[in-house]
Design an enzyme around this catalytic site. Structure first.
Site, PDB file in Angstrom:
ATOM      1  N   GLN A 197      -4.603  -2.070   9.559  1.00 20.46           N
ATOM      2  CA  GLN A 197      -4.491  -3.358   8.889  1.00 20.46           C
ATOM      3  C   GLN A 197      -5.067  -4.482   9.763  1.00 20.46           C
ATOM      4  O   GLN A 197      -4.718  -4.592  10.936  1.00 20.46           O
ATOM      5  CB  GLN A 197      -3.009  -3.638   8.553  1.00 20.46           C
ATOM      6  CG  GLN A 197      -2.790  -4.894   7.734  1.00 20.46           C
ATOM      7  CD  GLN A 197      -3.402  -4.820   6.335  1.00 20.46           C
ATOM      8  OE1 GLN A 197      -3.297  -3.798   5.649  1.00 20.46           O
ATOM      9  NE2 GLN A 197      -4.050  -5.881   5.909  1.00 20.46           N
TER      10      GLN A 197
ATOM     11  N   LYS B 197       0.837  -1.202   0.000  1.00 20.27           N
ATOM     12  CA  LYS B 197       0.000   0.000   0.000  1.00 20.27           C
ATOM     13  C   LYS B 197       0.877   1.259   0.000  1.00 20.27           C
ATOM     14  O   LYS B 197       0.593   2.231  -0.693  1.00 20.27           O
ATOM     15  CB  LYS B 197      -0.953  -0.012   1.205  1.00 20.27           C
ATOM     16  CG  LYS B 197      -2.084  -1.034   1.032  1.00 20.27           C
ATOM     17  CD  LYS B 197      -2.874  -1.288   2.304  1.00 20.27           C
ATOM     18  CE  LYS B 197      -3.806  -2.489   2.116  1.00 20.27           C
ATOM     19  NZ  LYS B 197      -4.544  -2.880   3.305  1.00 20.27           N
TER      20      LYS B 197
ATOM     21  N   ASP C 212     -10.997   2.625   4.021  1.00 18.26           N
ATOM     22  CA  ASP C 212     -11.284   1.204   3.828  1.00 18.26           C
ATOM     23  C   ASP C 212     -12.789   0.976   3.676  1.00 18.26           C
ATOM     24  O   ASP C 212     -13.217  -0.094   3.264  1.00 18.26           O
ATOM     25  CB  ASP C 212     -10.801   0.386   5.050  1.00 18.26           C
ATOM     26  CG  ASP C 212      -9.438  -0.267   4.805  1.00 18.26           C
ATOM     27  OD1 ASP C 212      -9.063  -0.437   3.625  1.00 18.26           O
ATOM     28  OD2 ASP C 212      -8.767  -0.604   5.795  1.00 18.26           O
TER      29      ASP C 212
END
Ligand code: NAP
Length: 292
Positions: A96, A52, A119
């Site tokens: 994460q 990322k 997200d």
């Protein structure tokens, strides 16, 4: 059979994102800034976060990776999130997953300011998504929709079977396909006669996490097949020691399909650009707001 080529489509989208970043810079504005929190040393999570950060650099975004010890308390993690929520120089924040078992994932997800939740996991964004209102869509289902749109796959009136009902893939995927006017069935581990249900699909979206779960006898001739699954399967002949396998037995199934995604090179790269698109949008919105 034709390939839904996520590598190719994501490359085009990245180029558009780079152009948008240049426009921000030309207007004297900041480049988008993504912060990622990584708790612990999980190998796959480290790889994802590193990818990322690399993606961000490639399109001209700034990124910050905050690495926290696996033993950090939930309170300490929440304090970090709170500090980023209030940092005007950070547009998007991801934590994460998975988190260590002593930390409640729902509490953490809900602690992120939903306006920075790139997200798309915060209940506010989930609710907006189900209502079809502007929001941050979860990257994987968004990537699948962008891929289908790129190849002008007509979903209207088609029977779409989504296999898997997770919060991050199956459920949002079903909502987005409904918005594309598909007739949607969601299957899961308790579904009866699942093979017959999948065989009735014009569009199959597999998000199960079982390598080669979808076999040729489960797919209708001419169906569109999207393989979300990625499982690391040990392979001593591969340099990394593993090989990535999708949920679809690609070779035999492909012959029956009109369109199919490969693994790798299908949904994976589209997921990565999904996050970049959300971060770009977050930056544009934050900076427009700051300007007014
Ligand atoms: P997950 O949370 O484990 O969910 C799997 C789903 O599959 C569950 O709903 C489960 O049903 C269902 N399932 C399990 N066994 C089944 C069976 N035998 N028959 C029918 N359904 C079954 O997984 P996820 O997070 O959604 O991810 C799914 C896959 O996509 C994984 O391989 C993951 O690595 C991959 N993935 C890829 C990307 C990408 O960028 N390409 C992004 C995210 C995830 P129950 O709910 O009944 O347990």
């Amino acid at each position: 059979m034709q390939l839904l080529n996520g590598n190719e489509v994501s490359k085009q989208i990245r180029s558009t994102i780079r152009t948008e970043v240049e426009k921000l810079t030309q207007n004297g504005q900041r480049v988008p800034h993504l912060a990622a929190i990584l708790v612990g040393e999980d190998g796959a999570s480290q790889t994802y976060v590193a990818a990322k950060a690399k993606d961000c650099a490639e399109v001209g975004f700034e990124s910050t990776v905050i690495r926290l010890d696996a033993g950090i308390s939930e309170q300490e993690l929440l304090a970090q999130i709170e500090s980023i929520n209030h940092n005007p120089l950070i547009d998007g924040l991801i934590v994460q997953l998975p988190l260590p078992s002593h930390i409640n994932t729902q509490t953490v997800t809900q602690a992120i300011d939903w306006r920075k939740d790139v997200d798309g996991f915060h209940p506010m964004n989930v609710g907006l998504m189900f209502k079809g209102l502007p929001c941050y869509l979860p990257a994987t289902p968004m990537g699948v929709v962008l891929l289908l749109e790129h190849y002008q796959i007509d979903c209207t009136g088609k029977h779409c079977v989504v296999v898997g009902r997770s919060d991050i893939v199956g459920k949002p995927m079903s909502a987005l396909m409904l918005q594309k006017n598909a007739t949607v069935t969601v299957c899961h581990s308790k579904t009866q006669n699942i093979e017959a249900v999948i065989r009735s699909a014009d569009i199959v979206i597999a998000a199960v996490g079982i390598p080669e779960y979808i076999k040729p006898n489960m797919v209708k001739q001419g169906a569109v097949v999207v393989d979300v699954g990625i499982t690391r399967v040990a392979d001593a002949t591969a340099k990394s020691g593993f090989r990535l396998k999708g949920d679809v037995a690609f070779e035999p199934v492909a012959q029956q399909t009109s369109w199919i995604t490969p693994v790798p090179g299908g949904v994976g790269p589209m997921t990565r650009v999904g996050l970049l698109l959300n971060t770009l949008r977050a930056a544009q919105q934050h900076q427009n707001k700051a300007a007014h």
